[in-house]
Enzyme design. Structure first.
Site, mmCIF file in Angstrom:
data_model
loop_
_atom_site.group_PDB
_atom_site.id
_atom_site.type_symbol
_atom_site.label_atom_id
_atom_site.label_comp_id
_atom_site.label_asym_id
_atom_site.label_seq_id
_atom_site.Cartn_x
_atom_site.Cartn_y
_atom_site.Cartn_z
ATOM 1 N NE ARG A 1 -3.770 -2.201 2.300
ATOM 2 C CZ ARG A 1 -4.783 -2.450 1.464
ATOM 3 N NH1 ARG A 1 -5.140 -1.549 0.576
ATOM 4 N NH2 ARG A 1 -5.433 -3.602 1.523
ATOM 5 C CG ASP A 2 1.490 5.562 -2.259
ATOM 6 O OD1 ASP A 2 2.017 5.570 -3.383
ATOM 7 O OD2 ASP A 2 1.683 6.450 -1.406
ATOM 8 C CB ILE A 3 3.629 5.672 2.757
ATOM 9 C CG1 ILE A 3 3.799 5.744 4.251
ATOM 10 C CG2 ILE A 3 4.147 6.932 2.092
ATOM 11 C CD1 ILE A 3 5.256 5.697 4.718
ATOM 12 C CG ASN B 1 3.637 9.040 -11.831
ATOM 13 O OD1 ASN B 1 2.759 9.322 -12.640
ATOM 14 N ND2 ASN B 1 3.398 8.957 -10.528
ATOM 15 C CB VAL C 1 10.094 6.161 -5.388
ATOM 16 C CG1 VAL C 1 10.964 4.951 -5.073
ATOM 17 C CG2 VAL C 1 9.576 6.799 -4.098
ATOM 18 C CG HIS D 1 6.632 2.888 -8.444
ATOM 19 N ND1 HIS D 1 7.851 3.531 -8.518
ATOM 20 C CD2 HIS D 1 5.712 3.863 -8.333
ATOM 21 C CE1 HIS D 1 7.673 4.833 -8.456
ATOM 22 N NE2 HIS D 1 6.370 5.075 -8.351
ATOM 23 C CG HIS E 1 1.252 4.900 -8.840
ATOM 24 N ND1 HIS E 1 1.283 5.524 -7.602
ATOM 25 C CD2 HIS E 1 2.415 5.225 -9.443
ATOM 26 C CE1 HIS E 1 2.419 6.205 -7.489
ATOM 27 N NE2 HIS E 1 3.117 6.047 -8.588
#
Ligand code: 5GP
Ligand code: ZN
Length: 121
Positions: free
Chosen positions: A30-32, A88, A97, A101, A103
């Site tokens: 999970r994204d922070i 991205n 980052v 990755h 999303h």
């Protein structure tokens, strides 16, 4: 592994994350700082800086990332209502980052996605 890469540190267990999937080549957590009700990052264990650095020999990684994302969306119950898959790429694309990755953004009610605000749906 890149010493100062937060996602490498998460993959190695040096930093914590809320994992939803851990496979041989791919993990997802999970994204922070979620920007949607469901916001999960699908991340290859191999350190690849961005889409720009993806090589032909890594095609299987991309395939696994996409199929893993599809499966996670289903598990999270957001497949039928719908979701977004976003890469991205580099700073101009909003990448923060620099470890590849994908999303998964979803969990909005049907027709309640911010993009559709004010549109007849
Ligand atoms: P980017 O802008 O690079 O495509 O997205 C990076 C994402 O990683 C951001 O949505 C950000 O909230 C998330 N993120 C950054 N650091 C951490 C962290 O330490 N743990 C988790 N779970 N997510 C992080
Ligand atoms: Zn990394």
């Amino acid at each position: 592994m890149e010493g100062d890469c937060i996602f490498c540190r998460i993959i190695n267990g040096e930093a914590k994350a809320d994992f939803v999937y851990q496979g041989e080549n791919i993990v997802a957590f999970r994204d922070i700082k979620p920007s949607a009700p469901v916001h999960i990052l699908v991340v290859p264990k191999k350190h690849i800086r961005s889409m720009n650095d993806l090589e032909e020999q890594d095609a299987f990684i991309l395939k696994e990332m996409l199929f893993t994302a599809k499966e996670i969306a289903r598990e999270q119950g957001t497949d039928q209502a719908g979701y977004k898959l976003v890469f991205n790429v580099e700073r101009g694309g909003g990448q923060y980052v620099f470890h590849l990755h994908l999303h998964i953004l979803g969990g909005w009610e049907l027709g309640k996605h911010p993009r559709l605000a004010g549109m007849p749906v």
